[in-house]
Design a protein around this motif. Sequence first.
Motif, PDB file in Angstrom:
ATOM      1  N   TYR A 275       0.851  -1.205   0.000  1.00 15.11           N
ATOM      2  CA  TYR A 275       0.000   0.000   0.000  1.00 15.11           C
ATOM      3  C   TYR A 275       0.878   1.243   0.000  1.00 15.11           C
ATOM      4  O   TYR A 275       1.679   1.456   0.908  1.00 15.11           O
ATOM      5  CB  TYR A 275      -0.938   0.018   1.203  1.00 15.11           C
ATOM      6  N   ASN A 276       0.745   2.031  -1.048  1.00 19.17           N
ATOM      7  CA  ASN A 276       1.506   3.276  -1.203  1.00 19.17           C
ATOM      8  C   ASN A 276       0.677   4.428  -0.650  1.00 19.17           C
ATOM      9  O   ASN A 276      -0.340   4.819  -1.228  1.00 19.17           O
ATOM     10  CB  ASN A 276       1.821   3.487  -2.689  1.00 19.17           C
ATOM     11  N   ARG A 277       1.123   5.008   0.459  1.00 11.20           N
ATOM     12  CA  ARG A 277       0.403   6.108   1.097  1.00 11.20           C
ATOM     13  C   ARG A 277       0.764   7.468   0.508  1.00 11.20           C
ATOM     14  O   ARG A 277       0.160   8.485   0.859  1.00 11.20           O
ATOM     15  CB  ARG A 277       0.675   6.114   2.605  1.00 11.20           C
ATOM     16  N   GLU A 278       1.775   7.494  -0.354  1.00 13.48           N
ATOM     17  CA  GLU A 278       2.177   8.755  -0.965  1.00 13.48           C
ATOM     18  C   GLU A 278       1.243   9.099  -2.128  1.00 13.48           C
ATOM     19  O   GLU A 278       0.432   8.293  -2.558  1.00 13.48           O
ATOM     20  CB  GLU A 278       3.626   8.670  -1.458  1.00 13.48           C
ATOM     21  N   THR A 279       1.383  10.319  -2.631  1.00 14.28           N
ATOM     22  CA  THR A 279       0.540  10.770  -3.745  1.00 14.28           C
ATOM     23  C   THR A 279       1.231  10.595  -5.086  1.00 14.28           C
ATOM     24  O   THR A 279       0.695  11.019  -6.114  1.00 14.28           O
ATOM     25  CB  THR A 279       0.162  12.244  -3.565  1.00 14.28           C
ATOM     26  N   TYR A 280       2.418   9.970  -5.073  1.00 14.93           N
ATOM     27  CA  TYR A 280       3.155   9.760  -6.321  1.00 14.93           C
ATOM     28  C   TYR A 280       3.615   8.309  -6.376  1.00 14.93           C
ATOM     29  O   TYR A 280       3.867   7.677  -5.345  1.00 14.93           O
ATOM     30  CB  TYR A 280       4.362  10.704  -6.398  1.00 14.93           C
ATOM     31  N   GLU A 281       3.734   7.786  -7.588  1.00 15.48           N
ATOM     32  CA  GLU A 281       4.140   6.393  -7.768  1.00 15.48           C
ATOM     33  C   GLU A 281       5.580   6.173  -7.309  1.00 15.48           C
ATOM     34  O   GLU A 281       6.433   7.048  -7.454  1.00 15.48           O
ATOM     35  CB  GLU A 281       3.999   5.995  -9.230  1.00 15.48           C
ATOM     36  N   ALA A 282       5.837   5.002  -6.750  1.00 18.70           N
ATOM     37  CA  ALA A 282       7.183   4.629  -6.319  1.00 18.70           C
ATOM     38  C   ALA A 282       7.822   3.731  -7.369  1.00 18.70           C
ATOM     39  O   ALA A 282       7.141   3.021  -8.109  1.00 18.70           O
ATOM     40  CB  ALA A 282       7.122   3.896  -4.981  1.00 18.70           C
ATOM     41  N   ALA A 283       9.149   3.787  -7.436  1.00 13.32           N
ATOM     42  CA  ALA A 283       9.910   2.957  -8.383  1.00 13.32           C
ATOM     43  C   ALA A 283      10.775   1.994  -7.568  1.00 13.32           C
ATOM     44  O   ALA A 283      11.868   2.348  -7.113  1.00 13.32           O
ATOM     45  CB  ALA A 283      10.780   3.834  -9.275  1.00 13.32           C
ATOM     46  N   PRO A 284      10.319   0.764  -7.354  1.00 11.56           N
ATOM     47  CA  PRO A 284      10.974  -0.139  -6.411  1.00 11.56           C
ATOM     48  C   PRO A 284      12.245  -0.785  -6.955  1.00 11.56           C
ATOM     49  O   PRO A 284      12.500  -0.815  -8.164  1.00 11.56           O
ATOM     50  CB  PRO A 284       9.904  -1.213  -6.164  1.00 11.56           C
ATOM     51  N   LEU A 285      13.035  -1.304  -6.011  1.00  8.00           N
ATOM     52  CA  LEU A 285      14.180  -2.158  -6.317  1.00  8.00           C
ATOM     53  C   LEU A 285      13.769  -3.592  -6.017  1.00  8.00           C
ATOM     54  O   LEU A 285      13.288  -3.892  -4.921  1.00  8.00           O
ATOM     55  CB  LEU A 285      15.381  -1.762  -5.464  1.00  8.00           C
TER      56      LEU A 285
ATOM     57  N   THR B 185      12.211  -3.496  -2.296  1.00  6.95           N
ATOM     58  CA  THR B 185      12.471  -2.270  -1.551  1.00  6.95           C
ATOM     59  C   THR B 185      11.621  -1.193  -2.207  1.00  6.95           C
ATOM     60  O   THR B 185      11.944  -0.741  -3.321  1.00  6.95           O
ATOM     61  CB  THR B 185      13.956  -1.896  -1.596  1.00  6.95           C
ATOM     62  N   PRO B 186      10.518  -0.756  -1.600  1.00  5.82           N
ATOM     63  CA  PRO B 186       9.545   0.067  -2.308  1.00  5.82           C
ATOM     64  C   PRO B 186      10.017   1.467  -2.662  1.00  5.82           C
ATOM     65  O   PRO B 186       9.647   2.019  -3.676  1.00  5.82           O
ATOM     66  CB  PRO B 186       8.350   0.107  -1.351  1.00  5.82           C
ATOM     67  N   ARG B 187      10.823   2.078  -1.789  1.00  8.57           N
ATOM     68  CA  ARG B 187      11.313   3.447  -2.015  1.00  8.57           C
ATOM     69  C   ARG B 187      10.162   4.419  -2.236  1.00  8.57           C
ATOM     70  O   ARG B 187      10.092   5.121  -3.234  1.00  8.57           O
ATOM     71  CB  ARG B 187      12.324   3.484  -3.177  1.00  8.57           C
ATOM     72  N   TRP B 188       9.259   4.479  -1.246  1.00  6.54           N
ATOM     73  CA  TRP B 188       8.138   5.413  -1.318  1.00  6.54           C
ATOM     74  C   TRP B 188       8.660   6.824  -1.518  1.00  6.54           C
ATOM     75  O   TRP B 188       9.604   7.252  -0.853  1.00  6.54           O
ATOM     76  CB  TRP B 188       7.308   5.349  -0.028  1.00  6.54           C
ATOM     77  N   ARG B 189       8.008   7.583  -2.399  1.00  8.89           N
ATOM     78  CA  ARG B 189       8.514   8.906  -2.737  1.00  8.89           C
ATOM     79  C   ARG B 189       7.373   9.851  -3.073  1.00  8.89           C
ATOM     80  O   ARG B 189       6.245   9.436  -3.334  1.00  8.89           O
ATOM     81  CB  ARG B 189       9.469   8.824  -3.933  1.00  8.89           C
TER      82      ARG B 189
END
Length: 237
Positions: free
Chosen positions: A145-155, A231-235
């Motif tokens: 679940y991505n709580r940010e307002t922008y897409e994440a680019a995972p490793l 590694t989701p790297r939420w951003r």
Amino acid sequence: MFNYFHYRGVCSLDLGVLVSDAEPWTTKVTPETVTIPGRGDALLGYEYSNSDAVYDIIIRKTGRDTLTDAVERVRRWLLPDVDYSPLRDSYNPGYYRRAYLPGGLTVTRDGLHEAVATVTFSTMPFKYADGGDTAIQARNGLKLYNRETYEAAPLLKITGTGAADIFIGSHALHIKEIGGLVYIDTEDENAFDDTKGRNSDITRVVDWPRLSPGETVVQYDGAGITGVEITPRWRSL
């Protein structure tokens, strides 16, 4: 409460450096249009570029140090560099940006007990959430679940042998041969292992996978898979 920034593993307060003012973290966004032959309209896109993070600071002498000693200590800490390091500050708790110092420390005024200076960092466009750099063991059907307002680019880290298919939401990646270990960095759009590049072993369907805001389901198929880490790297911008 004193404001501060944290860079290269050092908190400014530990060196007697207080932040008196700071420009907000911003992202430079430039609209781009792409004209397609045979069509009467143009596709609209956006390019994100580095921006400046500016801190006005006060350097205070501590203990028996002279102000000259204090300024020199800070100057050595903030020598110019070209490598990115995490930059955190008290204005943006829970986030960091990847930054480097193109110009070092600029002292604008000094007195008997304190000096006034400006530090300007060049920062990558995105700010990253703390905790997003923690690898998650992905079982088949994992819901992220991505709580940010922008897409994440995972490793992604895939271990095992043979071929495999990885599904991140509606995005698919085919791995021709895992070969023991393969990393897939969707932000840099690159695949590699511990010794060499592996882009030739990866086939993607349309775009590189992203974790859109909200829920994304992770699935995979391959008899030889022994482990999948994300590694989701939420951003955010």
